[in-house]
Design an enzyme around this catalytic site. Sequence first.
Site, PDB file in Angstrom:
ATOM      1  N   LYS A   3     132.185   8.915 141.941  1.00 45.17           N
ATOM      2  CA  LYS A   3     131.760   8.752 140.539  1.00 45.17           C
ATOM      3  C   LYS A   3     130.947   7.462 140.481  1.00 45.17           C
ATOM      4  O   LYS A   3     131.470   6.379 140.785  1.00 45.17           O
ATOM      5  CB  LYS A   3     132.997   8.698 139.639  1.00 45.17           C
ATOM      6  CG  LYS A   3     132.681   8.547 138.179  1.00 45.17           C
ATOM      7  CD  LYS A   3     133.919   8.903 137.351  1.00 45.17           C
ATOM      8  CE  LYS A   3     133.783   8.501 135.914  1.00 45.17           C
ATOM      9  NZ  LYS A   3     134.870   8.992 135.082  1.00 45.17           N
ATOM     10  N   TYR A  22     128.075   8.382 131.006  1.00 50.08           N
ATOM     11  CA  TYR A  22     127.558   7.163 131.646  1.00 50.08           C
ATOM     12  C   TYR A  22     127.709   7.198 133.172  1.00 50.08           C
ATOM     13  O   TYR A  22     127.601   6.187 133.827  1.00 50.08           O
ATOM     14  CB  TYR A  22     128.261   5.929 131.061  1.00 50.08           C
ATOM     15  CG  TYR A  22     129.770   6.013 131.113  1.00 50.08           C
ATOM     16  CD1 TYR A  22     130.457   5.752 132.287  1.00 50.08           C
ATOM     17  CD2 TYR A  22     130.505   6.355 129.980  1.00 50.08           C
ATOM     18  CE1 TYR A  22     131.827   5.831 132.345  1.00 50.08           C
ATOM     19  CE2 TYR A  22     131.881   6.450 130.026  1.00 50.08           C
ATOM     20  CZ  TYR A  22     132.532   6.177 131.209  1.00 50.08           C
ATOM     21  OH  TYR A  22     133.897   6.272 131.266  1.00 50.08           O
ATOM     22  N   LYS A  50     127.487   9.619 137.072  1.00 56.72           N
ATOM     23  CA  LYS A  50     127.125  10.804 137.840  1.00 56.72           C
ATOM     24  C   LYS A  50     128.202  10.976 138.901  1.00 56.72           C
ATOM     25  O   LYS A  50     128.673   9.974 139.459  1.00 56.72           O
ATOM     26  CB  LYS A  50     125.782  10.587 138.531  1.00 56.72           C
ATOM     27  CG  LYS A  50     124.641  10.626 137.558  1.00 56.72           C
ATOM     28  CD  LYS A  50     123.308  10.585 138.245  1.00 56.72           C
ATOM     29  CE  LYS A  50     122.262  10.843 137.167  1.00 56.72           C
ATOM     30  NZ  LYS A  50     120.958  10.413 137.488  1.00 56.72           N
ATOM     31  N   VAL A  51     128.565  12.226 139.174  1.00 59.47           N
ATOM     32  CA  VAL A  51     129.566  12.460 140.210  1.00 59.47           C
ATOM     33  C   VAL A  51     128.879  13.184 141.358  1.00 59.47           C
ATOM     34  O   VAL A  51     128.226  14.208 141.146  1.00 59.47           O
ATOM     35  CB  VAL A  51     130.761  13.264 139.659  1.00 59.47           C
ATOM     36  CG1 VAL A  51     131.787  13.531 140.748  1.00 59.47           C
ATOM     37  CG2 VAL A  51     131.417  12.514 138.507  1.00 59.47           C
ATOM     38  N   GLU A  76     128.137  15.403 135.695  1.00 59.26           N
ATOM     39  CA  GLU A  76     127.555  14.262 134.999  1.00 59.26           C
ATOM     40  C   GLU A  76     128.345  13.979 133.731  1.00 59.26           C
ATOM     41  O   GLU A  76     128.660  14.915 132.982  1.00 59.26           O
ATOM     42  CB  GLU A  76     126.106  14.592 134.642  1.00 59.26           C
ATOM     43  CG  GLU A  76     125.195  13.426 134.857  1.00 59.26           C
ATOM     44  CD  GLU A  76     123.718  13.813 134.854  1.00 59.26           C
ATOM     45  OE1 GLU A  76     122.944  12.947 134.480  1.00 59.26           O
ATOM     46  OE2 GLU A  76     123.357  14.947 135.205  1.00 59.26           O
ATOM     47  N   GLY A  77     128.678  12.742 133.500  1.00 61.80           N
ATOM     48  CA  GLY A  77     129.329  12.353 132.248  1.00 61.80           C
ATOM     49  C   GLY A  77     128.337  11.537 131.439  1.00 61.80           C
ATOM     50  O   GLY A  77     127.173  11.415 131.823  1.00 61.80           O
ATOM     51  N   ASP A 102     143.694  11.589 126.027  1.00 65.33           N
ATOM     52  CA  ASP A 102     142.527  12.477 126.000  1.00 65.33           C
ATOM     53  C   ASP A 102     142.816  13.747 126.817  1.00 65.33           C
ATOM     54  O   ASP A 102     142.001  14.189 127.623  1.00 65.33           O
ATOM     55  CB  ASP A 102     141.305  11.730 126.565  1.00 65.33           C
ATOM     56  CG  ASP A 102     139.988  12.381 126.162  1.00 65.33           C
ATOM     57  OD1 ASP A 102     140.003  13.257 125.279  1.00 65.33           O
ATOM     58  OD2 ASP A 102     138.943  12.017 126.729  1.00 65.33           O
TER      59      ASP A 102
HETATM   60  N1  LIG Z   1     136.798  14.255 141.452  1.00 64.39           N
HETATM   61  C1  LIG Z   1     135.887  15.145 141.070  1.00 64.39           C
HETATM   62  N2  LIG Z   1     135.585  16.199 141.843  1.00 64.39           N
HETATM   63  C2  LIG Z   1     134.661  17.108 141.432  1.00 64.39           C
HETATM   64  N3  LIG Z   1     134.009  17.061 140.270  1.00 64.39           N
HETATM   65  C3  LIG Z   1     134.282  16.027 139.458  1.00 64.39           C
HETATM   66  C4  LIG Z   1     135.211  15.008 139.810  1.00 64.39           C
HETATM   67  N4  LIG Z   1     135.276  14.112 138.799  1.00 64.39           N
HETATM   68  C5  LIG Z   1     134.421  14.548 137.862  1.00 64.39           C
HETATM   69  N5  LIG Z   1     133.820  15.689 138.252  1.00 64.39           N
HETATM   70  C6  LIG Z   1     132.824  16.452 137.506  1.00 64.39           C
HETATM   71  O1  LIG Z   1     131.866  15.566 136.995  1.00 64.39           O
HETATM   72  C7  LIG Z   1     131.748  15.700 135.587  1.00 64.39           C
HETATM   73  C8  LIG Z   1     131.570  14.299 135.000  1.00 64.39           C
HETATM   74  O2  LIG Z   1     132.768  13.603 135.146  1.00 64.39           O
HETATM   75  P1  LIG Z   1     133.047  12.211 134.441  1.00 64.39           P
HETATM   76  O3  LIG Z   1     134.479  11.882 134.599  1.00 64.39           O
HETATM   77  O4  LIG Z   1     132.076  11.209 134.910  1.00 64.39           O
HETATM   78  O5  LIG Z   1     132.595  12.441 132.969  1.00 64.39           O
HETATM   79  P2  LIG Z   1     133.298  13.219 131.772  1.00 64.39           P
HETATM   80  O6  LIG Z   1     134.629  12.623 131.556  1.00 64.39           O
HETATM   81  O7  LIG Z   1     133.247  14.689 131.980  1.00 64.39           O
HETATM   82  O8  LIG Z   1     132.319  12.857 130.624  1.00 64.39           O
HETATM   83  P3  LIG Z   1     132.391  11.611 129.670  1.00 64.39           P
HETATM   84  O9  LIG Z   1     132.379  10.406 130.510  1.00 64.39           O
HETATM   85  O10 LIG Z   1     131.150  11.798 128.885  1.00 64.39           O
HETATM   86  O11 LIG Z   1     133.651  11.792 128.887  1.00 64.39           O
HETATM   87  C9  LIG Z   1     133.027  16.384 135.129  1.00 64.39           C
HETATM   88  O12 LIG Z   1     132.770  17.250 134.072  1.00 64.39           O
HETATM   89  C10 LIG Z   1     133.516  17.154 136.343  1.00 64.39           C
HETATM   90  O13 LIG Z   1     133.101  18.502 136.272  1.00 64.39           O
END
Ligand SMILES: Nc1ncnc2c1ncn2[C@@H]1O[C@H](COP(=O)(O)OP(=O)(O)OP(=O)(O)O)[C@@H](O)[C@H]1O
Length: 461
Positions: A74, A56, A58-59, A53-54, A172
């Site tokens: 995502k 904004y 959900k993955v 989850e980020g 980043d």
């Molecule tokens: N392609 C993927 N495969 C597996 N897990 C993933 C993948 N992409 C993201 N994730 C998992 O989902 C989480 C959320 O990812 P996302 O890119 O939406 O947000 P974030 O960059 O971690 O947070 P924010 O958007 O707040 O900076 C990540 O921490 C990661 O562990």
Amino acid sequence: MAHCTNEDMLDDPEPLSSIFPYIDSHTHIIYEKKHKYADFIGDRYLKGSLIGEGSYSKVKDTLDAQSLTRKAAKIVSRKKIRKIPNGEINVRREVMILKKLSHTNVIKLFHSFQDLIKDKLYLILEYCLGDLQTLLDNSIMKCFCLWQAKYYFVQLIDGLEYIHSRGIVHKDIKPGNMLISADDILKLTDFGVAEELSPFQNNDECKFAQGAPAFQSPEEVTGLHDSWSGFKADIWSAGVSLYNFTTGQYPFEGDCLYQIISSIQNDIVVVPNILPCSLIDLLANMLQKIPDNRLSIYSIKSHSWVLEIISPPPEDQILRFGCYNKAANSHRGLTVTPYLESLHNYTDGNDKRQDLFCLQGYNRNFEIENDFDQNSHRSCFPYVNTLINTHSVVGGSEQQISNFGESADHLESLNLDLDHLRLANSVEVIDNTAKGHGVKDSVLYQRNSKTKHISQSCKQQ
Ligand SMILES: Nc1ncnc2c1ncn2[C@@H]1O[C@H](COP(=O)(O)OP(=O)(O)OP(=O)(O)O)[C@@H](O)[C@H]1O
């Protein structure tokens, strides 16, 4: 709906969170399994459980019903990103940039679309096991052994070199934005604040600082400069990441943002002297406060620490996803199974899923060998049914073949080995080279302890 008493629950491996309890006749608590309804994104991607989850988004774990490969979806809520300054612009920029990139060390975007009714944006990404920050956080020492640190660092530099060559500044770079695929390859991700340099620009100047403060370069955090070299700023962040990989600490720390910024600006980098001299030298030169004195990608690649060969440590010193939790599978089990069951009205009872041993296949014309009747097979094994059906509509393009991988190891990395579907070693792949693209179809399964084989007829296109 399956009912069971609380006594039955003792043996039930289903997590309690997925079960809804209610009271019956004052004496027993009756548990009713929560029904999981198959939910597709578009008509192609079957959603499984939440994997991350980020702020904004959900993955979710996802099965691509066309290629039968595992993906990560995502799902971005537009309602949420509207509340974040530049939220929607950042997501659209991320998609635009990812579409232009294709490299082993950059996350692959397969598909992106929006659902106007649900007000959501979807990014279908390569599936990964997790990010390096999580791997480090869950370890005891909070750092990698030197061999593993170098293994990931070299891939980080390869990924950076590629994106810079395409005129992209990541902005980043940090362990949380480095995902690890099931075959242990680092994938740079999160291009939400990345900057694409203008093709008419004759330098790599950037004007807006973004990203996590602890990883930002002095020229970015001070706010004293109108612009700076984007590539050198990424190199600084890669240096902070390498420091973190090898020491478990950050070179510049503080209790509040002001202290972190002040430390980045003023403090001399101190590298623990237990690290090899060549690594200390590399870190010191990547973390040079004056960008012109900082190493370039080219000099990092030819640095003695990067070039020297380190022998791999014993396996138990290498951090792996799941190794900190003995109960966890190092390759997360596919979570779409209950949704597939729901899709095929699967009812348990005599649970024939347990018989299923291995499943892998590619494309068209399955013939059922020996005594196993095709129709009963289909009703007993909804998964196989789904997969065979989807195979029969799949074409034989190169893309799909490469999705399917090149070796039994790679097949394992596709994670079709869910609880009920375990990969047997005997998955056979022939001729995976550009020559023929003949991947041998193979569905192996075991029923009543007898291994059977749905054979293949693999015609080349
Ligand atoms: N392609 C993927 N495969 C597996 N897990 C993933 C993948 N992409 C993201 N994730 C998992 O989902 C989480 C959320 O990812 P996302 O890119 O939406 O947000 P974030 O960059 O971690 O947070 P924010 O958007 O707040 O900076 C990540 O921490 C990661 O562990």
